[in-house]
Design a protein around this motif. Structure first.
Motif, PDB file in Angstrom:
ATOM      1  N   TYR A 262       1.915  -1.792  -5.651  1.00 14.50           N
ATOM      2  CA  TYR A 262       1.369  -1.982  -6.889  1.00 14.50           C
ATOM      3  C   TYR A 262       0.717  -0.824  -7.662  1.00 14.50           C
ATOM      4  O   TYR A 262       0.224  -0.812  -8.695  1.00 14.50           O
ATOM      5  CB  TYR A 262       0.619  -3.157  -6.793  1.00 14.50           C
ATOM      6  N   SER A 263       0.502   0.036  -6.638  1.00 16.09           N
ATOM      7  CA  SER A 263      -0.125   1.468  -7.193  1.00 16.09           C
ATOM      8  C   SER A 263       0.625   2.297  -8.194  1.00 16.09           C
ATOM      9  O   SER A 263       0.443   3.024  -9.064  1.00 16.09           O
ATOM     10  CB  SER A 263      -0.613   2.404  -6.284  1.00 16.09           C
ATOM     11  N   GLY A 264       2.023   1.903  -8.103  1.00 16.51           N
ATOM     12  CA  GLY A 264       2.896   2.686  -8.915  1.00 16.51           C
ATOM     13  C   GLY A 264       2.875   1.721 -10.401  1.00 16.51           C
ATOM     14  O   GLY A 264       2.631   0.921 -10.467  1.00 16.51           O
ATOM     15  N   ARG A 265       3.291   2.700 -11.444  1.00 16.29           N
ATOM     16  CA  ARG A 265       3.166   2.222 -12.875  1.00 16.29           C
ATOM     17  C   ARG A 265       3.948   1.077 -12.918  1.00 16.29           C
ATOM     18  O   ARG A 265       3.646   0.317 -13.700  1.00 16.29           O
ATOM     19  CB  ARG A 265       3.539   3.546 -13.680  1.00 16.29           C
ATOM     20  N   VAL A 266       5.296   1.208 -12.527  1.00 19.53           N
ATOM     21  CA  VAL A 266       6.257   0.159 -12.795  1.00 19.53           C
ATOM     22  C   VAL A 266       5.579  -1.216 -12.367  1.00 19.53           C
ATOM     23  O   VAL A 266       5.805  -2.391 -13.026  1.00 19.53           O
ATOM     24  CB  VAL A 266       7.498   0.232 -12.187  1.00 19.53           C
ATOM     25  N   LEU A 267       5.253  -1.293 -11.130  1.00 18.10           N
ATOM     26  CA  LEU A 267       5.018  -2.768 -10.432  1.00 18.10           C
ATOM     27  C   LEU A 267       3.577  -3.006 -10.954  1.00 18.10           C
ATOM     28  O   LEU A 267       3.058  -4.335 -11.019  1.00 18.10           O
ATOM     29  CB  LEU A 267       4.930  -2.543  -8.927  1.00 18.10           C
ATOM     30  N   PHE A 268       2.630  -2.012 -11.075  1.00 15.39           N
ATOM     31  CA  PHE A 268       1.245  -2.267 -11.689  1.00 15.39           C
ATOM     32  C   PHE A 268       1.454  -2.990 -13.173  1.00 15.39           C
ATOM     33  O   PHE A 268       0.622  -4.076 -13.387  1.00 15.39           O
ATOM     34  CB  PHE A 268       0.177  -1.351 -12.071  1.00 15.39           C
ATOM     35  N   TYR A 269       2.275  -2.709 -13.787  1.00 18.58           N
ATOM     36  CA  TYR A 269       2.557  -3.292 -15.369  1.00 18.58           C
ATOM     37  C   TYR A 269       2.937  -4.704 -14.847  1.00 18.58           C
ATOM     38  O   TYR A 269       2.456  -5.670 -15.583  1.00 18.58           O
ATOM     39  CB  TYR A 269       3.689  -2.822 -16.002  1.00 18.58           C
TER      40      TYR A 269
END
Length: 352
Positions: A262-269
């Motif tokens: 979830y630290s990546g932008r895609v999955l944090f979104y």
């Protein structure tokens, strides 16, 4: 020709030169004044707040016949025009008034209507100026050709930043700036990305989804910047709910957020909007359930569920293969965002 390091000149210096006809605001190599009222108000607000503006370049020459120094504005004409017209209006019957959507405190006021101490601070504000002494037209054009050689193409967010100045932009930028440490410490955005306004773009996408539901990346960003440029009635509740959702994610995942998927932008979104949907309800939610409050007691199990999904992400388990695909291919399409949303929403909800 000799060039010098930047020097500081106050607004009042430029006003004095202008009144003595020693300042040429539109030499033959300058562009015409095309700034909008909002663009000018934004610059004036920047000065009123005492914040820096870009360098101004001036070609300085001495006129031996008139025995005076002439200063041609090579770069910065529109900035100086906005400032001088605010202080000394060209049309005294229609003086420039600050835009209310940009400066709530002094919006609607002219320079003469500002408090005296504010006028004094404004006149004392210093621009950083590069003087080009003895420069020919060819020299000036060569300087700017060299400067432009190193310029980068503007990102979509930088283009929005240049086009809008109002309430929606100010709201998302404030939220982005407030959480700079959060983006950095959790690996969601790098410093290089932040320099190119990636935090403003991410917050813009999240806020648009909070207001209008899931959609393809940037599909409606410009429409929202336009629609809520003058006024953004929902800004108070948006700020409150955005901050609360970030706080909830921090509370549940803590330091483990930075080492999870979830630290990546895609999955944090998707993580952010799943928590938002569960807590407040997302417009046109693909889940279609009523929001509910997340209890303190359920937080450890939510964390466990989310981290288990993170650990399984690179496995070959069939049950999450669709989730993996939606997280790695066409990630900004609405279909993929919807798939991720459903999986994460259920992952969180199942802890209750």
């Amino acid at each position: 020709m000799s060039t010098h390091k930047p020097r500081g000149y106050s607004v009042n210096d430029f006003l004095s030169w202008h009144q003595r006809s020693e300042l040429v605001l539109q030499p033959k190599f300058q562009r015409r004044d095309v700034w909008s009222h909002k663009a000018k108000s934004h610059l004036l607000d920047t000065i009123l707040e005492g914040l820096p503006v870009p360098l101004i370049f001036i070609r300085q020459q001495i006129d031996p016949l008139k025995r005076k120094t002439v200063r041609e504005v090579v770069d910065g004409q529109q900035r100086l025009n906005a400032v001088l017209d605010f202080i000394d209006p060209k049309d005294s019957e229609k003086p420039f008034r600050l835009d209310k959507s940009i400066h709530p405190k002094y919006g609607g006021k002219t320079f003469a209507e500002l408090p005296k101490e504010v006028q004094n601070d404004f006149l004392s504000y210093e621009f950083s100026v590069v003087l080009l002494e003895g420069a020919t037209d060819a020299d000036v054009l060569d300087i700017f050709a060299r400067l432009n050689t190193y310029s980068q193409k503007l990102t979509d967010q930088e283009l929005l930043n240049a086009a809008f100045y109002g309430q929606f932009k100010r709201t998302v930028y404030k939220l982005g700036f407030e959480h700079l440490n959060f983006w950095r410490e959790n690996g969601i955005l790098t410093d290089r990305q932040i320099i190119r306004m990636a935090e403003a773009e991410l917050v813009s996408e999240l806020v648009v989804a909070m207001l209008d539901g899931l959609q393809a990346k940037k599909e409606k960003l410009r429409k929202f910047y336009e629609k809520y440029d003058e006024d953004f009635p929902a800004k108070g509740i948006v700020k409150k709910q955005f901050r609360a959702t970030i706080d909830l994610i921090s509370q549940i995942l803590g330091e483990q957020l930075s080492t999870s998927i979830y630290s990546g932008r895609v999955l944090f979104y998707s993580l952010f909007l799943s928590f938002f949907d569960l807590t407040y309800g997302l417009p046109d939610s693909p889940i279609g359930k009523h929001p509910r409050k997340i209890s303190r007691e359920s937080c450890p199990l939510i964390r466990k569920n989310l981290l288990r999904l993170s650990d399984q992400f690179e496995s070959e388990e069939e049950r999450i293969s669709e989730f993996v695909d939606a997280s790695t291919k066409h990630t900004n399409d609405k279909r993929e965002r919807t798939i991720r949303h459903k999986v994460l929403y259920e992952c969180i909800r199942s802890a209750f």
